[in-house]
Design an enzyme around this catalytic site. Structure first.
Site, PDB file in Angstrom:
ATOM      1  N   CYS A 116       6.011  35.015  -1.139  1.00 23.46           N
ATOM      2  CA  CYS A 116       6.265  36.326  -0.525  1.00 23.46           C
ATOM      3  C   CYS A 116       7.416  37.050  -1.242  1.00 23.46           C
ATOM      4  CB  CYS A 116       6.550  36.169   0.965  1.00 23.46           C
ATOM      5  SG  CYS A 116       7.673  34.815   1.367  1.00 23.46           S
TER       6      CYS A 116
HETATM    7  N1  LIG Z   1       4.715  31.924   6.336  1.00 26.99           N
HETATM    8  C1  LIG Z   1       4.785  32.727   5.251  1.00 26.99           C
HETATM    9  O1  LIG Z   1       5.249  33.900   5.326  1.00 26.99           O
HETATM   10  C2  LIG Z   1       4.294  32.249   3.934  1.00 26.99           C
HETATM   11  C3  LIG Z   1       3.810  30.967   3.761  1.00 26.99           C
HETATM   12  N2  LIG Z   1       3.341  30.590   2.527  1.00 26.99           N
HETATM   13  C4  LIG Z   1       2.893  29.212   2.277  1.00 26.99           C
HETATM   14  O2  LIG Z   1       1.770  28.910   3.072  1.00 26.99           O
HETATM   15  C5  LIG Z   1       1.735  27.499   3.319  1.00 26.99           C
HETATM   16  C6  LIG Z   1       1.592  27.306   4.811  1.00 26.99           C
HETATM   17  O3  LIG Z   1       2.768  27.842   5.408  1.00 26.99           O
HETATM   18  P1  LIG Z   1       2.824  28.316   6.900  1.00 26.99           P
HETATM   19  O4  LIG Z   1       1.500  28.777   7.342  1.00 26.99           O
HETATM   20  O5  LIG Z   1       3.968  29.217   7.013  1.00 26.99           O
HETATM   21  O6  LIG Z   1       3.166  26.903   7.599  1.00 26.99           O
HETATM   22  P2  LIG Z   1       2.844  26.374   9.060  1.00 26.99           P
HETATM   23  O7  LIG Z   1       3.763  25.218   9.275  1.00 26.99           O
HETATM   24  O8  LIG Z   1       2.877  27.483  10.023  1.00 26.99           O
HETATM   25  O9  LIG Z   1       1.345  25.831   8.959  1.00 26.99           O
HETATM   26  C7  LIG Z   1       0.981  24.748   8.166  1.00 26.99           C
HETATM   27  C8  LIG Z   1      -0.279  24.128   8.739  1.00 26.99           C
HETATM   28  O10 LIG Z   1      -0.655  23.041   7.888  1.00 26.99           O
HETATM   29  C9  LIG Z   1      -0.857  21.889   8.711  1.00 26.99           C
HETATM   30  N3  LIG Z   1      -0.553  20.685   7.949  1.00 26.99           N
HETATM   31  C10 LIG Z   1       0.656  20.208   7.573  1.00 26.99           C
HETATM   32  N4  LIG Z   1       0.538  19.071   6.877  1.00 26.99           N
HETATM   33  C11 LIG Z   1      -0.801  18.803   6.836  1.00 26.99           C
HETATM   34  C12 LIG Z   1      -1.568  17.762   6.269  1.00 26.99           C
HETATM   35  N5  LIG Z   1      -1.005  16.741   5.596  1.00 26.99           N
HETATM   36  N6  LIG Z   1      -2.924  17.801   6.411  1.00 26.99           N
HETATM   37  C13 LIG Z   1      -3.508  18.819   7.082  1.00 26.99           C
HETATM   38  N7  LIG Z   1      -2.831  19.824   7.658  1.00 26.99           N
HETATM   39  C14 LIG Z   1      -1.491  19.823   7.529  1.00 26.99           C
HETATM   40  C15 LIG Z   1       0.104  22.086   9.845  1.00 26.99           C
HETATM   41  O11 LIG Z   1      -0.224  21.254  10.931  1.00 26.99           O
HETATM   42  P3  LIG Z   1       0.900  20.707  11.939  1.00 26.99           P
HETATM   43  O12 LIG Z   1       1.020  21.751  13.007  1.00 26.99           O
HETATM   44  O13 LIG Z   1       0.347  19.420  12.426  1.00 26.99           O
HETATM   45  O14 LIG Z   1       2.167  20.530  11.185  1.00 26.99           O
HETATM   46  C16 LIG Z   1      -0.079  23.564  10.132  1.00 26.99           C
HETATM   47  O15 LIG Z   1      -1.210  23.812  10.902  1.00 26.99           O
HETATM   48  C17 LIG Z   1       3.040  26.907   2.798  1.00 26.99           C
HETATM   49  O16 LIG Z   1       2.829  26.241   1.589  1.00 26.99           O
HETATM   50  C18 LIG Z   1       3.916  28.144   2.618  1.00 26.99           C
HETATM   51  O17 LIG Z   1       4.856  27.931   1.589  1.00 26.99           O
HETATM   52  C19 LIG Z   1       3.290  31.472   1.502  1.00 26.99           C
HETATM   53  C20 LIG Z   1       3.782  32.740   1.615  1.00 26.99           C
HETATM   54  C21 LIG Z   1       4.374  33.203   2.844  1.00 26.99           C
HETATM   55  C1  LIG Z   2      11.914  32.898   5.760  1.00 34.68           C
HETATM   56  C2  LIG Z   2      11.563  31.658   4.980  1.00 34.68           C
HETATM   57  O1  LIG Z   2      11.944  30.556   5.315  1.00 34.68           O
HETATM   58  N1  LIG Z   2      10.827  31.840   3.925  1.00 34.68           N
HETATM   59  C3  LIG Z   2      10.388  30.764   3.083  1.00 34.68           C
HETATM   60  C4  LIG Z   2       9.528  31.320   2.032  1.00 34.68           C
HETATM   61  C5  LIG Z   2       8.196  31.657   2.564  1.00 34.68           C
HETATM   62  C6  LIG Z   2       7.208  30.572   2.280  1.00 34.68           C
HETATM   63  O2  LIG Z   2       7.188  29.488   2.797  1.00 34.68           O
HETATM   64  O3  LIG Z   2       6.392  30.874   1.428  1.00 34.68           O
HETATM   65  P1  LIG Z   2       5.995  30.461   0.005  1.00 34.68           P
HETATM   66  O4  LIG Z   2       4.771  29.683   0.035  1.00 34.68           O
HETATM   67  O5  LIG Z   2       5.859  31.758  -0.561  1.00 34.68           O
HETATM   68  O6  LIG Z   2       6.992  29.646  -0.645  1.00 34.68           O
HETATM   69  C7  LIG Z   2      11.517  30.056   2.380  1.00 34.68           C
HETATM   70  O7  LIG Z   2      12.497  30.668   2.030  1.00 34.68           O
HETATM   71  O8  LIG Z   2      11.335  28.872   2.093  1.00 34.68           O
END
Ligand SMILES: NC(=O)C1=CN([C@@H]2O[C@H](COP(=O)(O)OP(=O)(O)OC[C@H]3O[C@@H](n4cnc5c(N)ncnc54)[C@H](OP(=O)(O)O)[C@@H]3O)[C@@H](O)[C@H]2O)C=CC1
Ligand SMILES: CC(=O)N[C@@H](CCC(=O)OP(=O)(O)O)C(=O)O
Length: 310
Positions: A116
């Site tokens: 992000c």
């Molecule tokens: N949130 C954001 O703004 C952004 C996120 N991302 C990336 O997206 C990815 C997901 O992040 P985010 O959605 O925020 O995270 P969350 O923790 O909200 O969701 C992750 C999901 O993955 C599941 N999970 C974790 N480990 C496993 C596993 N071993 N096998 C199967 N399922 C699993 C979790 O389940 P459980 O509830 O059991 O832990 C949960 O449902 C990350 O890599 C993050 O860096 C990228 C850009 C922005």
């Molecule tokens: C607010 C906050 O905690 N932000 C996360 C970045 C967002 C994220 O997890 O996304 P990516 O997959 O893009 O790395 C962090 O700084 O680690």
């Protein structure tokens, strides 16, 4: 036959947002895993292998594991984690990066969705690098604030639940104080910088939205361009793009404040060049939704490109 899409991690923050975006799509077959089975590796492996495109919304380690589960299978992958963003076998999923990038995504089997913060930072830096205005040796700094959903389910609970054992009561906090953050490598690689930028992220008590700032000394750029010159390069770079909008100078000059939540719940990104014409500094600013163009919106954009739909 409709393309089959599986969102691994569909019950997490990014996954849920992708599911919502795909909810009304009758042109796709969505393969789904029940929430209570989300960590069932055998079931996930079956669904991953049955999909035409798997969108991984998992922590880095789980993403790497999913990619291993798909070795030898034809499933195409969009990984939203940090795990493969600078890996040479993966196409970086920032369609507006340069002219050929959207076509690379269309043809790719492996697409790494950008982070992000890097989406904002690279969108500002890369056009200036490509135009020759900014040298690779420019000492870039990136200052940013994100909505707390950026920290996924864990941070959402910490911010929202007052009885959480690790409740965060702050309204706005700086973090990444060691100046080592997982997003720096991709900012350096796709910003074409000789060294990693100094990156100062922060979180605010609002769920979705983000401001990414790259302040620049004009005298340190090649040919000492003006504010209008810098704006012109950004405008030229994103000309014809629908998702990234370079805000006209008259419009940004009329602003007194920038709201981090301005584009919450949208997939767009606004780019601004702030400063005073004739001055020696500009502040390059990107505003986006960390879960929109910063994650889920970009993943859907990449999926559409890979399906030849845009
Ligand atoms: N949130 C954001 O703004 C952004 C996120 N991302 C990336 O997206 C990815 C997901 O992040 P985010 O959605 O925020 O995270 P969350 O923790 O909200 O969701 C992750 C999901 O993955 C599941 N999970 C974790 N480990 C496993 C596993 N071993 N096998 C199967 N399922 C699993 C979790 O389940 P459980 O509830 O059991 O832990 C949960 O449902 C990350 O890599 C993050 O860096 C990228 C850009 C922005
Ligand atoms: C607010 C906050 O905690 N932000 C996360 C970045 C967002 C994220 O997890 O996304 P990516 O997959 O893009 O790395 C962090 O700084 O680690």
């Amino acid at each position: 036959m409709k393309p089959k899409i599986f969102i691994d991690g569909e019950h997490g923050t990014t996954g849920l947002q992708i599911r919502t975006r795909l909810a009304g799509r009758t042109d796709l077959e969505i393969l789904s895993i029940p929430e209570e089975e989300r960590r069932n590796k055998d079931l996930r492996a079956d669904l991953l292998r049955s999909a035409d495109i798997a969108i991984l919304c998992l922590p880095d380690d789980a993403s790497r594991e999913a990619v291993i589960l798909l070795e030898g299978h034809a499933t195409r992958i969009i990984d939203t984690s940090t795990a493969h963003r600078t890996h040479s076998n993966w196409v970086y999923g920032f369609a507006e990066l340069e002219a050929l990038q959207a076509q690379r995504i269309r043809e790719a089997r492996l697409v790494a969705n950008p982070g992000c913060y890097p989406t904002g930072a690279i969108s500002l830096i890369r056009p200036l690098r490509d135009a020759g205005l900014m040298g690779g040796d420019y000492p870039v700094t990136v200052n940013a604030v994100s909505g707390y959903t950026g920290g996924g389910k864990q941070m959402i609970a910490q911010m929202e639940e007052v009885n959480h054992p690790e409740h965060m009561k702050e309204n706005n906090f700086l973090y990444g104080l060691t100046l080592k953050h997982k997003h720096q490598p991709e900012m350096q690689v796709y910003g074409k910088l000789d060294q990693a930028p100094i990156f100062a992220p922060s979180v605010g008590r609002f769920p979705q939205g983000m401001i990414v700032q790259v302040p620049v000394y004009l005298d340190l750029l090649k040919g000492k361009p003006t504010l209008a010159d810098v704006h012109k390069e950004l405008t030229a770079h994103y000309s014809g793009q629908k998702i990234v909008r370079v805000v006209p100078l008259e419009e940004s000059a009329a602003l007194a404040r920038v709201d981090a939540e301005m584009l919450a719940d949208t997939d767009g990104m606004n780019l601004y060049v702030f400063g005073t014409e004739g001055g020696k500094q500009v502040n390059l600013v990107a505003v986006l939704d960390n879960l929109g163009k910063g994650a889920s919106g970009a993943a859907v954009q990449n999926m559409n490109l890979m399906l030849g739909l845009s």
